[in-house]
Design a protein around this motif. Structure first.
Motif, mmCIF file in Angstrom:
data_model
loop_
_atom_site.group_PDB
_atom_site.id
_atom_site.type_symbol
_atom_site.label_atom_id
_atom_site.label_comp_id
_atom_site.label_asym_id
_atom_site.label_seq_id
_atom_site.Cartn_x
_atom_site.Cartn_y
_atom_site.Cartn_z
ATOM 1 N N LEU A 1 0.976 -1.276 0.066
ATOM 2 C CA LEU A 1 -0.222 0.234 -0.208
ATOM 3 C C LEU A 1 1.034 1.022 0.412
ATOM 4 N N LEU A 2 1.634 1.628 0.641
ATOM 5 C CA LEU A 2 2.976 2.302 1.242
ATOM 6 C C LEU A 2 3.463 2.453 -0.971
ATOM 7 N N SER B 1 1.555 4.189 -3.137
ATOM 8 C CA SER B 1 1.304 5.953 -2.702
ATOM 9 C C SER B 1 2.184 6.344 -2.651
ATOM 10 N N GLY B 2 3.594 5.963 -2.753
ATOM 11 C CA GLY B 2 4.182 6.538 -3.393
ATOM 12 C C GLY B 2 5.035 6.771 -4.799
ATOM 13 N N VAL C 1 1.846 9.326 -6.766
ATOM 14 C CA VAL C 1 2.058 11.175 -5.707
ATOM 15 C C VAL C 1 1.763 12.377 -7.111
ATOM 16 N N PRO D 1 -4.475 9.776 -1.505
ATOM 17 C CA PRO D 1 -3.433 10.152 -1.738
ATOM 18 C C PRO D 1 -2.645 11.788 -0.990
ATOM 19 N N PRO D 2 -1.208 11.045 -0.505
ATOM 20 C CA PRO D 2 -0.039 11.871 0.567
ATOM 21 C C PRO D 2 0.004 13.382 -0.367
ATOM 22 N N PRO E 1 5.873 12.646 -2.020
ATOM 23 C CA PRO E 1 6.242 10.925 -1.590
ATOM 24 C C PRO E 1 6.705 10.635 -0.157
ATOM 25 N N ARG F 1 4.023 9.256 4.507
ATOM 26 C CA ARG F 1 3.506 8.093 5.100
ATOM 27 C C ARG F 1 2.982 7.822 6.077
ATOM 28 N N PRO F 2 1.466 7.302 5.105
ATOM 29 C CA PRO F 2 0.420 6.610 6.384
ATOM 30 C C PRO F 2 0.617 5.989 7.197
ATOM 31 N N SER G 1 5.327 0.845 7.599
ATOM 32 C CA SER G 1 4.994 -0.010 6.717
ATOM 33 C C SER G 1 4.250 -0.614 8.067
ATOM 34 N N LEU H 1 1.038 1.202 8.889
ATOM 35 C CA LEU H 1 -0.073 1.094 8.162
ATOM 36 C C LEU H 1 -0.757 -0.696 8.055
#
Lengths: 251, 251
Positions: free
Chosen positions: A180-181, A184-185, A188, B131-132, B135, B138-139, B173, B176
């Motif tokens: 997921l990360l 997501s990165g 962007v 979406p952050p 980049p 990081r959630p 990571s 999350l």
DNA sequence: ACCTGAACACCGTTCAAGT
DNA sequence: ACCTGAACACCGTTCAAGT
């Protein structure tokens, strides 16, 4: 496009969807075509854009025609998740459960799921967050057949039932967070192009450490991180084996 | 409800939202009240039910009034994420960066985020998948101030810049994946009550290992798993320290 | 200054009607 | 058997109008 060469792939795992009419295969619609088209559409335009009406148009049909093959939008999304996860069955690198031991198998399984996440970054958040059918279905391993395969590989490699269950929980958590990360990165800076004269760059002045590390943090280390953390996870799993089967750690 | 006792909490981190009119504090609306009410609404009814019109009704106002305080639905959701993550500022257990060293700090940070996830299970998927803004956001660590705090704690504890960045990636990571799976396991079986005569229990006959382990897999081990995996992660981070600062491992 | 009514374009979904 | 047109209830959002 997905679900190739696996005739009854979707039959084995209890499908979320009712069967729908049998594929007349030539012209006309088909549940497989509807779901495949939905995946395609999301890959191309993103989940936000997917609409029954637009998906209909994408298939050259009115939206109302889709309801023959899918009970509604929610079920369509469930089907999309199912189709994407089922792509694992078509991945030649993942098959053959235990030719190289459980570590090799888990490596291939992890990499197979990573390939899926990277191939469908717009679908993956759906894979991650759709409520599972049972409490022990843990995304991204959402297919009963793969869960069974995982647990059998572990127990038949000497893991106790408890250890196999713990390994399953750790493995799914690791994959979910990492993938997921990673996507997501990736995503962007894509999306609607706003004012190009206002770079929208946040002012990092109040955050000196962050500002200093910013170039470092912007680097894409996803691939290396994945390998290293997976390796570490497998090593930690090894400790769950009864001592006899555990090779002496070189140090 | 959220964002208590932190007057300019949302001022420091570059807010996704424009300021809106200053809080006249008594009657009438307010951006804080709108966002807080949205969080409340999602906690109560789930994200699916949140609608501009319904949120308006919840606040005793027409939907159109909300547009004074929020640019639109997307921004509202960003604001919801921001408010929930900012609750960390109100958590007394997390404050004071380095009283017990970096391990203690990361423990408290992790537990603070876990409390947030458990307090707002319906919001957390949003925290995970929005979406952050950059980049390197990081959630679930989506606040610049907490990222700064994390990185400073690590670098000032002897971690190199590279090691601090790697630790940040691993930490996010881990959180999350773990938290998302914990709340996903929690929410199952809730929702619309279907046919009670058809228990909807999947037939596990084709999956013997799964069927055997099913009771084991249905147990809730989230709390123990979290502690153990966090512990393991911190131990692995310790290896990133230059050898001189690393305590000799016993055994 | 703040909220509302009316309107617009677009949803998901149902159902009788077409072919 | 399969698809469509029309309709319904409901969205997000805009904007002139009210107070």
């Amino acid at each position: 496009m997905p679900d190739r060469d696996t005739p009854q792939a979707r039959r084995g795992a209890a499908s979320v969807l009712p069967a729908g009419p049998p594929g007349s295969d030539r012209a006309g619609l088909d549940q497989r075509r509807v779901l495949g088209s939905a995946v395609e559409f999301i890959d191309e335009h993103g989940l936000r854009e997917l609409t029954m009406r637009r998906l209909g148009a994408h298939l050259g049909v009115e939206a109302m025609a889709l309801y023959r093959y899918v009970p509604g939008r929610e079920a369509l999304l469930d089907g999309v998740v199912e189709v994407v996860v089922d792509e694992l069955y078509g991945d030649p690198d993942v098959h053959l459960e235990a030719t190289g031991g459980w570590q090799d198998y888990l490596q291939r399984l992890a990499h197979g799921l990573r390939r899926i996440a990277l191939a469908h970054p717009e679908v993956f958040p759906l894979v991650a967050t759709r409520p599972p059918a049972a409490p022990w279905v843990r995304p991204p391993l959402r297919s009963l057949r793969w869960i069974e395969s995982f647990l059998r590989a572990m127990t038949s490699s000497g893991f106790s039932d408890d250890a196999a269950a713990a390994a399953y929980r750790a493995f799914s958590s690791f994959l979910l967070g990492y993938l997921l990360l990673e996507i997501s990165g990736k995503g962007v800076e894509t999306g609607p192009v706003d004012e190009p004269d206002v770079p929208a760059t946040t002012d990092l002045a109040p955050y000196p450490t962050l500002r200093r590390l910013e170039p470092l943090l912007s680097q894409d280390r996803a691939a290396e991180d994945f390998e290293l953390s997976l390796e570490a996870l497998l090593e930690r799993m090894e400790l769950l084996l009864p001592p006899r089967r555990r090779p002496r750690r070189k140090s």
